[in-house]
Write a protein that holds these residues in place. Sequence first.
Motif, PDB file in Angstrom:
ATOM      1  N   PRO A 122      51.785  -8.116 -10.076  1.00 51.70           N
ATOM      2  CA  PRO A 122      53.072  -8.853  -9.830  1.00 51.70           C
ATOM      3  C   PRO A 122      54.039  -9.076 -10.976  1.00 51.70           C
ATOM      4  N   HIS A 123      55.308  -9.639 -10.642  1.00 50.29           N
ATOM      5  CA  HIS A 123      56.326  -9.684 -11.779  1.00 50.29           C
ATOM      6  C   HIS A 123      55.990 -10.911 -12.714  1.00 50.29           C
ATOM      7  N   GLY A 124      56.302 -10.681 -13.704  1.00 50.95           N
ATOM      8  CA  GLY A 124      56.115 -11.636 -14.696  1.00 50.95           C
ATOM      9  C   GLY A 124      54.698 -11.689 -15.492  1.00 50.95           C
ATOM     10  N   LEU A 125      53.925 -10.592 -15.652  1.00 55.08           N
ATOM     11  CA  LEU A 125      52.582 -10.691 -16.235  1.00 55.08           C
ATOM     12  C   LEU A 125      52.622 -11.005 -17.675  1.00 55.08           C
ATOM     13  N   SER A 126      53.884 -10.778 -18.177  1.00 56.09           N
ATOM     14  CA  SER A 126      53.859 -11.039 -19.771  1.00 56.09           C
ATOM     15  C   SER A 126      52.836  -9.964 -20.550  1.00 56.09           C
ATOM     16  N   LEU A 127      51.845 -10.806 -21.158  1.00 53.48           N
ATOM     17  CA  LEU A 127      51.090 -10.034 -22.002  1.00 53.48           C
ATOM     18  C   LEU A 127      49.843  -9.494 -20.771  1.00 53.48           C
ATOM     19  N   ALA A 128      49.840 -10.103 -19.931  1.00 51.44           N
ATOM     20  CA  ALA A 128      48.662  -9.912 -18.879  1.00 51.44           C
ATOM     21  C   ALA A 128      47.306 -10.416 -19.325  1.00 51.44           C
ATOM     22  N   THR A 129      47.161 -11.417 -20.210  1.00 50.36           N
ATOM     23  CA  THR A 129      46.035 -11.790 -20.781  1.00 50.36           C
ATOM     24  C   THR A 129      45.773 -13.385 -20.421  1.00 50.36           C
ATOM     25  N   ALA A 130      44.528 -13.963 -20.549  1.00 56.00           N
ATOM     26  CA  ALA A 130      44.140 -15.234 -20.137  1.00 56.00           C
ATOM     27  C   ALA A 130      45.054 -16.186 -20.590  1.00 56.00           C
ATOM     28  N   GLU A 131      45.697 -15.992 -21.880  1.00 50.99           N
ATOM     29  CA  GLU A 131      46.495 -17.025 -22.266  1.00 50.99           C
ATOM     30  C   GLU A 131      48.009 -17.037 -21.693  1.00 50.99           C
ATOM     31  N   THR A 132      48.312 -15.966 -21.025  1.00 50.14           N
ATOM     32  CA  THR A 132      49.692 -15.842 -20.329  1.00 50.14           C
ATOM     33  C   THR A 132      49.533 -15.925 -18.783  1.00 50.14           C
ATOM     34  N   GLN A 133      48.419 -16.145 -18.212  1.00 50.17           N
ATOM     35  CA  GLN A 133      48.355 -16.014 -16.712  1.00 50.17           C
ATOM     36  C   GLN A 133      48.863 -17.419 -16.301  1.00 50.17           C
ATOM     37  N   ARG A 134      49.497 -17.411 -15.152  1.00 49.14           N
ATOM     38  CA  ARG A 134      50.067 -18.669 -14.551  1.00 49.14           C
ATOM     39  C   ARG A 134      49.308 -18.766 -13.094  1.00 49.14           C
ATOM     40  N   PRO A 135      48.374 -19.283 -12.732  1.00 51.63           N
ATOM     41  CA  PRO A 135      47.828 -19.287 -11.621  1.00 51.63           C
ATOM     42  C   PRO A 135      48.761 -20.138 -10.586  1.00 51.63           C
ATOM     43  N   GLU A 136      49.423 -21.002 -10.910  1.00 49.60           N
ATOM     44  CA  GLU A 136      50.312 -21.704  -9.941  1.00 49.60           C
ATOM     45  C   GLU A 136      51.340 -20.683  -9.478  1.00 49.60           C
ATOM     46  N   ASN A 137      51.830 -19.689 -10.250  1.00 50.13           N
ATOM     47  CA  ASN A 137      52.744 -18.474  -9.812  1.00 50.13           C
ATOM     48  C   ASN A 137      51.768 -17.346  -9.240  1.00 50.13           C
ATOM     49  N   LYS A 138      50.490 -17.298  -8.916  1.00 54.59           N
ATOM     50  CA  LYS A 138      49.817 -16.156  -8.638  1.00 54.59           C
ATOM     51  C   LYS A 138      49.867 -15.177  -9.705  1.00 54.59           C
ATOM     52  N   VAL A 139      50.064 -15.312 -10.820  1.00 59.34           N
ATOM     53  CA  VAL A 139      50.002 -14.426 -12.078  1.00 59.34           C
ATOM     54  C   VAL A 139      48.857 -14.568 -12.782  1.00 59.34           C
ATOM     55  N   TYR A 140      47.785 -13.565 -12.787  1.00 56.99           N
ATOM     56  CA  TYR A 140      46.456 -13.839 -13.403  1.00 56.99           C
ATOM     57  C   TYR A 140      46.564 -12.645 -14.318  1.00 56.99           C
ATOM     58  N   ALA A 141      45.471 -12.786 -15.194  1.00 51.67           N
ATOM     59  CA  ALA A 141      45.075 -11.948 -16.415  1.00 51.67           C
ATOM     60  C   ALA A 141      44.921 -10.519 -15.917  1.00 51.67           C
ATOM     61  N   ASP A 142      45.307  -9.434 -16.281  1.00 52.46           N
ATOM     62  CA  ASP A 142      44.770  -8.140 -16.028  1.00 52.46           C
ATOM     63  C   ASP A 142      44.412  -7.281 -16.882  1.00 52.46           C
ATOM     64  N   PRO A 143      43.214  -6.882 -17.177  1.00 56.05           N
ATOM     65  CA  PRO A 143      42.740  -6.304 -18.498  1.00 56.05           C
ATOM     66  C   PRO A 143      43.543  -4.905 -18.360  1.00 56.05           C
TER      67      PRO A 143
END
Length: 165
Positions: A122-143
């Motif tokens: 999705p949009h807004g993955l940032s670094l796509a790491t556990a530190e930057t995930q936002r589950p409330e927005n359905k944005v999760y870490a993606d290795p």
Amino acid sequence: MRSRWENLPVYLCGFSAGGHLACSLGVHWPEFNVPRPNGLILSYPVISAGEYAHRGSIENLAGGRDADYFSLEKHAGKHVPPTFLWATAEDATVPVENTLMFAYALMKAGVPVEMHIYPFGPHGLSLATAETQRPENKVYADPHVATWSDLCVDWLDMLERKNIF
């Protein structure tokens, strides 16, 4: 006395609408009488004011003025610094075509460009790491997507080795 920071390269990095801001300076820097950035790092950037625009961003930027000025793919030329771009094909907020159109315009102008399009995310993955995930927005870490930052560091090293500034 010269500052120890004086001759360090300057890279502009931006995500989404911040990608548009960083890219705007990379494209329009001659108009602002500022030094050319050494490179751009653009993550799922808003680029175009055309068919694939993120309308809210462009409306906020243009404020009723000519939106073509904010359609950065139309202003890409040899003056633009080397650029690293990445996005996901699934981004429902900022269409991946923004990244594709800008990369194409840079390649056409002979500007060094590296681009990575990840198939999922999705949009807004940032670094796509556990530190930057936002589950409330359905944005999760993606290795897989998280590889972009290592690829970017490799790209920066390559620019330095080749003395491309």
